[in-house]
Design a protein around this motif. Structure first.
Motif, PDB file in Angstrom:
ATOM      1  N   LYS A 156       0.825  -1.210   0.000  1.00 42.77           N
ATOM      2  CA  LYS A 156       0.000   0.000   0.000  1.00 42.77           C
ATOM      3  C   LYS A 156       0.857   1.257   0.000  1.00 42.77           C
ATOM      4  O   LYS A 156       0.555   2.238  -0.685  1.00 42.77           O
ATOM      5  CB  LYS A 156      -0.947   0.021   1.197  1.00 42.77           C
ATOM      6  N   GLN A 157       1.939   1.224   0.748  1.00 46.57           N
ATOM      7  CA  GLN A 157       2.835   2.383   0.801  1.00 46.57           C
ATOM      8  C   GLN A 157       3.391   2.703  -0.590  1.00 46.57           C
ATOM      9  O   GLN A 157       3.412   3.872  -1.013  1.00 46.57           O
ATOM     10  CB  GLN A 157       3.980   2.087   1.767  1.00 46.57           C
ATOM     11  N   HIS A 158       3.809   1.675  -1.312  1.00 46.12           N
ATOM     12  CA  HIS A 158       4.390   1.902  -2.636  1.00 46.12           C
ATOM     13  C   HIS A 158       3.316   2.270  -3.658  1.00 46.12           C
ATOM     14  O   HIS A 158       3.576   3.071  -4.580  1.00 46.12           O
ATOM     15  CB  HIS A 158       5.167   0.667  -3.081  1.00 46.12           C
ATOM     16  N   PHE A 159       2.127   1.711  -3.508  1.00 42.58           N
ATOM     17  CA  PHE A 159       1.030   2.120  -4.393  1.00 42.58           C
ATOM     18  C   PHE A 159       0.658   3.587  -4.165  1.00 42.58           C
ATOM     19  O   PHE A 159       0.350   4.317  -5.111  1.00 42.58           O
ATOM     20  CB  PHE A 159      -0.184   1.228  -4.169  1.00 42.58           C
ATOM     21  N   ASP A 160       0.717   4.013  -2.913  1.00 35.76           N
ATOM     22  CA  ASP A 160       0.431   5.423  -2.612  1.00 35.76           C
ATOM     23  C   ASP A 160       1.460   6.336  -3.279  1.00 35.76           C
ATOM     24  O   ASP A 160       1.129   7.442  -3.735  1.00 35.76           O
ATOM     25  CB  ASP A 160       0.404   5.655  -1.103  1.00 35.76           C
ATOM     26  N   LYS A 161       2.709   5.876  -3.345  1.00 34.68           N
ATOM     27  CA  LYS A 161       3.744   6.654  -4.033  1.00 34.68           C
ATOM     28  C   LYS A 161       3.408   6.786  -5.523  1.00 34.68           C
ATOM     29  O   LYS A 161       3.519   7.875  -6.107  1.00 34.68           O
ATOM     30  CB  LYS A 161       5.115   5.998  -3.844  1.00 34.68           C
ATOM     31  N   LEU A 162       2.969   5.684  -6.134  1.00 38.41           N
ATOM     32  CA  LEU A 162       2.578   5.750  -7.543  1.00 38.41           C
ATOM     33  C   LEU A 162       1.394   6.692  -7.743  1.00 38.41           C
ATOM     34  O   LEU A 162       1.360   7.477  -8.704  1.00 38.41           O
ATOM     35  CB  LEU A 162       2.227   4.348  -8.057  1.00 38.41           C
ATOM     36  N   ARG A 163       0.420   6.622  -6.845  1.00 38.22           N
ATOM     37  CA  ARG A 163      -0.757   7.495  -6.958  1.00 38.22           C
ATOM     38  C   ARG A 163      -0.377   8.960  -6.780  1.00 38.22           C
ATOM     39  O   ARG A 163      -0.938   9.851  -7.416  1.00 38.22           O
ATOM     40  CB  ARG A 163      -1.792   7.086  -5.913  1.00 38.22           C
ATOM     41  N   GLN A 164       0.589   9.195  -5.910  1.00 28.70           N
ATOM     42  CA  GLN A 164       1.050  10.568  -5.698  1.00 28.70           C
ATOM     43  C   GLN A 164       1.675  11.127  -6.973  1.00 28.70           C
ATOM     44  O   GLN A 164       1.444  12.293  -7.342  1.00 28.70           O
ATOM     45  CB  GLN A 164       2.079  10.588  -4.561  1.00 28.70           C
TER      46      GLN A 164
END
Length: 585
Positions: free
Chosen positions: A215-223
């Motif tokens: 989830k942390q890395h997906f949030d980075k992609l979404r950012q």
């Protein structure tokens, strides 16, 4: 026009919502007789897609000579996946990493000292273009827009871990398009600003590679890209091994929990690896992070499906997560393939390597393996030392990677680029004396990742006595792809004093029922194994962790089979064991 599209909410295949649930299987690490078995197990686990790299270094071992047959029949692999209802994500590189020799780049690129790899250098891009022209002839019928099952194609590979040349990335994508490839293009990189910034392009989907904290890395992609879906192109559910290390494992529950986290967060996922397979022959790569670290023969990777195709506890754990999110997996009959212990094989014949050398290349200075037109195996360097001189140390300037040093045919010491062994070898000759210096250099695998990618093999700069370079060399290319052209003699008639020099040992055994088996070489030191002319790979008992080599049943024949061992350093008895149990350490 790509059939696979996306918006901020996710992917759409033929205008319908679609979550990519993919697993990696490399066709070039699995014998063709088992492609259907491995792909069927992927489908039965609930996956809808298979991902694979393509290996330029094997498809074009010599420049301009292409091979898409046998284990390299990419079209057949894709077609088999299609027949099982699997879509394909193609990652053609040109660089693939993959813990494969030179990251999948062909070694002959290294003969051009002015060529800059993996950047917008016209010299490099011309070679890439020539390769892609032939590669995409094979796969074009299987592109989704042509009615096939290839739905996405990656541009380069983890480029942000190496460089930030956007012109180069666009040039690669342009070559794709010039060859009729118009599927969804994407990039994949490590999940931080530097890597994603260097390796991605605004016009294409950016994905990330990682093993935890989904989830942390997906949030980075979404950012970074709020208008696009998130995907992990390499979910590292296991890891690979180097010689001199412990075997890597990852708990099934941990793998399943991270997969569940990503799917629950609305992401798409590719399991790297679903089935790892084997670094057959000399194809393993190496890492270099201050220390040179060659990779072992097995690419088991602690996968859901093991190196020999067995369903592991991780398989069931992953399947349960997928079924939780997408419903019951397809009902396909899958099972472990039979194993058989064929017992002890007597190796009754031998051929001493140095007795059957090819014609040498003669030059004043030492040449690299690549300059000799060779990609894998060994080079024997030989010169004559003339006295008089006092005790002087023999120094190899630029050893890549492992050297056996002989004086008049007698082994004096071994040196390794790994730093694990560095025997000091000295020589003293009187007036009128001379000695033959022979140095057998083994390519242990070209670096496949990072800034030290340009990794030539052999003796790079020369050989010195103390500070004095020695000139006047004979160099024998010994690729050792097979042992077909050797003349063997019964072991009892051979010179027993030479058993510590490199020797090929041959034996035969009968097979009435073909099954997977494992070659165990207790009492041997280091070398490689051939079965019916096929090169299984290296063993290295003094380095570990791997203790057996996987021998797939499709490589066996009904009736008599031939097994050859190349032992480099000496053995206790000329016997090997074919067992039904793998031992990866």
């Amino acid at each position: 026009m790509s059939r696979l599209e996306f918006d901020a909410k996710g992917f759409y295949l033929d205008k319908k919502p679609f979550t990519i649930v993919s697993g990696t299987i490399h066709y070039f690490r699995v014998v063709p007789g088992y492609w259907e078995d491995r792909l069927k197990k992927l489908r039965a686990c609930g996956f809808n897609t298979v991902e694979t790299y393509t290996c330029w270094n094997l498809h074009e071992r010599k420049e301009g000579e292409f091979d898409f047959s046998g284990m390299l029949d990419l079209a057949k692999f894709i077609r088999t996946a299609q027949e099982l209802g699997l879509y394909v994500i193609l990652r053609p590189g040109p660089y693939i990493c993959a813990e494969f020799d030179f990251g999948g780049l062909p070694s002959w690129l290294l003969t051009d000292s002015k060529m800059h790899l993996r950047c917008n250098d016209p010299r490099f891009l011309q070679k890439v273009s020539n390769y892609y022209r032939r590669l995409f002839e094979e796969v074009r019928p299987y592109l989704a827009e042509n009615g096939g099952n290839i739905i996405a194609v990656q541009v380069e590979n983890e480029y942000g871990s190496y460089g930030n040349d956007k012109d180069y990335l666009r040039a690669v994508a342009k070559i794709y398009e010039e060859n009729g490839v118009h599927e969804l293009f994407f990039t994949s990189d490590g999940p931080n600003d530097l890597m994603l910034g260097g390796g991605s392009l605004p016009e294409y989907l950016a994905t990330a590679n990682f093993g935890s904290n989904g989830k942390q890395h997906f949030d980075k992609l979404r950012q970074l890209h709020p208008d696009r879906p998130v995907m992990c192109t390499e979910f590292w559910n296991g890891w690979f091994d180097h010689w001199y290390e412990q075997h890597h494992v990852r708990e099934s529950d941990d793998t399943a929990a991270t997969l569940d986290e990503m799917l629950s967060d609305g992401g798409s996922v590719n399991l790297y690896m679903f089935h790892g397979g084997t670094n057959f022959g000399f194809t393993n790569g190496a890492n270099h992070d201050g220390v040179y670290q060659p990779t072992v023969t097995s690419y088991d990777y602690d996968c859901p499906v093991s190196e020999c195709g067995d369903l592991t506890p991780k398989y069931q754990a992953v399947k349960e997560v997928i079924e939780k999110h997408f419903g019951k997996a397809p009902e396909l009959a899958v099972q472990n393939n039979p194993k058989k212990a064929y017992g002890t094989i007597e190796l009754r014949e031998q051929a001493v390597m140095f007795d059957q050398l090819p014609e040498p290349t003669v030059c004043s200075h030492t040449m690299t393996m690549e300059e000799l037109g060779q990609d894998f195996g060994f080079v024997l360097y030989e010169t004559t030392l003339h006295g008089p001189f006092a005790e002087s140390e023999i120094k190899i300037d630029g050893l890549h990677d492992r050297a056996h040093i002989y004086l008049d045919g007698v082994l004096q010491g071994i040196q390794e680029r790994t730093g694990k062994r560095n025997d000091i070898v000295s020589v003293c000759l009187k007036e009128g004396e001379q000695a033959t210096l022979s140095i057998l250099v083994e390519n242990l695998g070209r670096v496949n990742y990072g800034p030290k990618l340009r990794d030539e093999k052999g003796i790079l700069r020369g050989v010195k006595l103390n500070h004095q370079y020695q000139f006047g060399w004979k160099m024998y290319s010994l690729p050792c792809d097979n042992a077909d052209k050797l003349s063997f003699a019964p072991i009892e008639s051979a010179d027993s004093e030479r058993l510590n020099s490199p020797v090929f040992l041959k034996g035969h055994f009968e097979v009435s029922e073909k099954a997977d088996t494992f070659v165990r070489l207790d009492g041997f030191t280091k070398g490689c194994v051939y079965i019916n002319g096929f090169h299984l790979g290296r063993y290295w008992n003094t380095a570990g962790p791997q203790k057996t080599l996987y021998l797939p049943a499709p490589l066996l024949k009904d009736g008599e089979n031939e097994l050859v061992v190349l032992e480099l350093e000496g053995y206790q008895q000329p016997k090997v064991l074919l067992t039904d149990c793998a031992d990866l350490g």
